[in-house]
Design a protein around this motif. Structure first.
Motif, short mmCIF file in Angstrom:
data_model
loop_
_atom_site.label_atom_id
_atom_site.label_comp_id
_atom_site.label_asym_id
_atom_site.label_seq_id
_atom_site.Cartn_x
_atom_site.Cartn_y
_atom_site.Cartn_z
N PHE A 39 -7.45 10.51 -0.87
CA PHE A 39 -8.70 11.25 -0.96
C PHE A 39 -9.92 10.33 -0.95
O PHE A 39 -10.88 10.53 -1.68
N GLY A 40 -9.87 9.27 -0.14
CA GLY A 40 -10.99 8.37 0.02
C GLY A 40 -11.14 7.29 -1.04
O GLY A 40 -12.07 6.50 -0.99
N GLY A 41 -10.24 7.23 -1.99
CA GLY A 41 -10.30 6.20 -3.03
C GLY A 41 -8.98 5.46 -3.12
O GLY A 41 -8.00 5.83 -2.51
N LEU A 64 0.82 -1.21 0.00
CA LEU A 64 0.00 0.00 0.00
C LEU A 64 0.85 1.26 0.00
O LEU A 64 1.86 1.34 0.71
N VAL A 65 0.42 2.24 -0.78
CA VAL A 65 0.95 3.60 -0.72
C VAL A 65 -0.25 4.48 -0.40
O VAL A 65 -1.19 4.55 -1.18
N GLN A 66 -0.23 5.11 0.77
CA GLN A 66 -1.38 5.86 1.24
C GLN A 66 -1.03 7.33 1.46
O GLN A 66 0.03 7.63 2.01
N ARG A 125 -0.37 15.25 5.19
CA ARG A 125 0.55 15.92 4.27
C ARG A 125 1.76 15.06 3.91
O ARG A 125 2.79 15.58 3.49
N HIS A 126 1.62 13.76 4.08
CA HIS A 126 2.71 12.88 3.69
C HIS A 126 2.14 11.59 3.10
O HIS A 126 0.95 11.37 3.08
N TRP A 127 3.04 10.76 2.62
CA TRP A 127 2.68 9.48 2.01
C TRP A 127 3.31 8.37 2.83
O TRP A 127 4.43 8.49 3.30
N ARG A 128 2.59 7.28 2.98
CA ARG A 128 3.08 6.13 3.75
C ARG A 128 3.08 4.89 2.87
O ARG A 128 2.12 4.58 2.19
N LEU A 129 4.19 4.17 2.92
CA LEU A 129 4.33 2.88 2.24
C LEU A 129 4.17 1.81 3.31
O LEU A 129 4.83 1.87 4.35
N VAL A 130 3.28 0.85 3.07
CA VAL A 130 3.04 -0.24 4.03
C VAL A 130 3.25 -1.57 3.32
O VAL A 130 2.56 -1.88 2.36
#
Length: 67
Positions: free
Chosen positions: A57-59, A4-6, A10-15
């Motif tokens: 943004f919810g999608g 996942l990239v979420q 104000r940032h992005w998280r890779l899980v």
């Protein structure tokens, strides 16, 4: 496996689900590039199907699929 990239505030998280890896990035492109590299490595090593999913943004959308 789904990496996942979420977008979170104000940032992005890779899980990464199997490694327990969670990393934060300021730029979505950098987060996606890191996720794609992990996906390529995992697919090359195991031959298993890997998807990189980007959510914001919810999608969410499957942005990369290997295998």
């Amino acid at each position: 496996m789904v990496i996942l990239v979420q977008n979170i505030s104000r940032h992005w998280r890779l899980v990464h689900p199997h490694d327990g890896l969670s990393r934060d990035f300021l730029c979505g492109r950098e987060a996606f590039d890191a996720a794609a590299a992990l996906a390529l490595e995992h697919h090359g090593r195991t031959g298993a199907c890997v998807t990189v999913e980007v959510g914001a943004f919810g999608g969410a959308v499957d942005a990369l699929q290997l295998g």
